[in-house]
Design a protein around this motif. Sequence first.
Motif, PDB file in Angstrom:
ATOM      1  N   GLY A 132     -11.940  -4.057  -5.592  1.00 43.60           N
ATOM      2  CA  GLY A 132     -12.348  -2.739  -5.129  1.00 43.60           C
ATOM      3  C   GLY A 132     -13.427  -2.877  -4.083  1.00 43.60           C
ATOM      4  N   ASN A 229      -8.843  -3.686  -1.081  1.00 39.17           N
ATOM      5  CA  ASN A 229      -8.592  -2.255  -1.251  1.00 39.17           C
ATOM      6  C   ASN A 229      -7.841  -1.924  -2.530  1.00 39.17           C
ATOM      7  N   ASP A 230      -7.026  -2.871  -3.005  1.00 36.47           N
ATOM      8  CA  ASP A 230      -6.212  -2.599  -4.175  1.00 36.47           C
ATOM      9  C   ASP A 230      -5.884  -3.903  -4.885  1.00 36.47           C
ATOM     10  N   GLY A 257      -7.430  -3.226 -10.048  1.00 33.39           N
ATOM     11  CA  GLY A 257      -8.081  -2.531  -8.947  1.00 33.39           C
ATOM     12  C   GLY A 257      -8.756  -1.275  -9.465  1.00 33.39           C
ATOM     13  N   ARG A 259     -11.550   2.243  -8.377  1.00 34.79           N
ATOM     14  CA  ARG A 259     -12.373   3.058  -7.487  1.00 34.79           C
ATOM     15  C   ARG A 259     -13.163   4.042  -8.342  1.00 34.79           C
ATOM     16  N   GLU A 316      -5.855   0.584 -11.532  1.00 35.36           N
ATOM     17  CA  GLU A 316      -4.479   0.111 -11.524  1.00 35.36           C
ATOM     18  C   GLU A 316      -4.507  -1.326 -12.039  1.00 35.36           C
ATOM     19  N   GLY A 338       2.975  -4.897  -4.104  1.00 41.99           N
ATOM     20  CA  GLY A 338       2.623  -3.645  -4.765  1.00 41.99           C
ATOM     21  C   GLY A 338       3.844  -2.825  -5.147  1.00 41.99           C
ATOM     22  N   THR A 348      -0.371   3.150 -10.202  1.00 44.66           N
ATOM     23  CA  THR A 348      -1.273   2.898  -9.089  1.00 44.66           C
ATOM     24  C   THR A 348      -2.577   3.674  -9.242  1.00 44.66           C
ATOM     25  N   LEU A 349      -3.531   3.355  -8.377  1.00 47.87           N
ATOM     26  CA  LEU A 349      -4.796   4.081  -8.347  1.00 47.87           C
ATOM     27  C   LEU A 349      -4.550   5.580  -8.180  1.00 47.87           C
ATOM     28  N   THR A 371      -7.992   7.314  -2.106  1.00 47.06           N
ATOM     29  CA  THR A 371      -6.788   6.481  -2.174  1.00 47.06           C
ATOM     30  C   THR A 371      -5.952   6.520  -0.903  1.00 47.06           C
ATOM     31  N   ASP A 374      -4.462   3.146   0.615  1.00 46.08           N
ATOM     32  CA  ASP A 374      -3.700   2.199  -0.193  1.00 46.08           C
ATOM     33  C   ASP A 374      -2.296   2.017   0.363  1.00 46.08           C
TER      34      ASP A 374
END
Length: 379
Positions: A132, A229-230, A257, A259, A316, A338, A348-349, A371, A374
């Motif tokens: 993250g 980022n992920d 991951g 946030r 995630e 992904g 996912t996030l 997000t 992503d």
Amino acid sequence: MSYAMSDLLHLMVSEGGSDLHVRVGVPPAMRLHGILQKVDGPALTNETSEELMRSITSDDSIQEVRERGGADFAFAFGELARFRVSVFKEKGRFAMVLRQIPTTLLTFEQIGLPPSVKELLYKPRGMVLVTGPTGSGKSTSLYAFLSTINSVHQRIITIEEPVEYELKGINQIAVRSDIGLTFATGLRHILRQDPNVVMVGEIRDGETADIAIRAALTGHLVFSTLHTNDAPGAFTRLIDMGIEPFLVASSVEAVMGQRLVRTICSNCKEEQKVDRDYLRQMNCPEHVLEAGKFYHGAGCEECRNQGYKGRLAIYELLVMSEAIRPLILNREASSVIGQVAVNEGMRTLRDDGWQKVMNGQTTIEEILRVTMSDEHLKE
């Protein structure tokens, strides 16, 4: 008007700020619920900025800034709070950022970690990564991992910069770059001390990554963080650091991951009318659209008219599988990895964010804000 560091820290603690920025040419700024806001008052001069810095910085750290361009250390504000401090030179002038460290260690349940993560913490070997951007709560998650498995039957050693929480029964080592104790050198020493579990505060370079991965392959359980980022981006990041794909595919057990998103202020929370056609364009799932009510904060004195107060995490979890391993070996893009993970059931996030929206905890706008970048969410 002049600023006193004690007044700024008191303000930060009372308002629940996470970071304090001190730099010449602008007033001090506090990050409140993820958004940077200026403190009322004049811009800092070179003299006032240096005065604030010297009020909490040792002579040794100041010398390190002069020689190396920066210094990191922990600072205790009496019994009120602890801070992780970074002092550096910006255009030849002193600047600093203080991050507040929570005084109480949050549990696995309190931070809402995915239940499926817990079984990964008891694996005998392998690497579990938390990814993250800066300030997304990665360190808090690592400490929750350690406190969950901490026992007299496990020898756990950490290498951190700095040590944020002191954990009983765990040997914690602080990075000291001024004497050559880096993440890489510290990790080498740790592996000679017969650990079962190793926590590396952050993998920043290829040398640290290589040692950590080889430790995971030789019977150690390794926890660490990466700035990506992920979750899928962790694999390509390690390969970009010079780690051979077969080592990455063989050592990494899972990547989580995360946030932080702002939560709706409970004092001014109200129902929100939404444009469902727009949400469909943003790939909002139909079951979310059919959920009925959405909420936001109207803004009030309690939340400084922001409509938000507090933050929570969205997650995630990508677990290594037989379908993902060959993608890593072939150096496929993180977006491809992904998509395969999503096909195998990874939430996912953004999906986790939609769930928080349905729960009435945060807003549609907030989930889209955090997000939007992503890549593996794109059609």
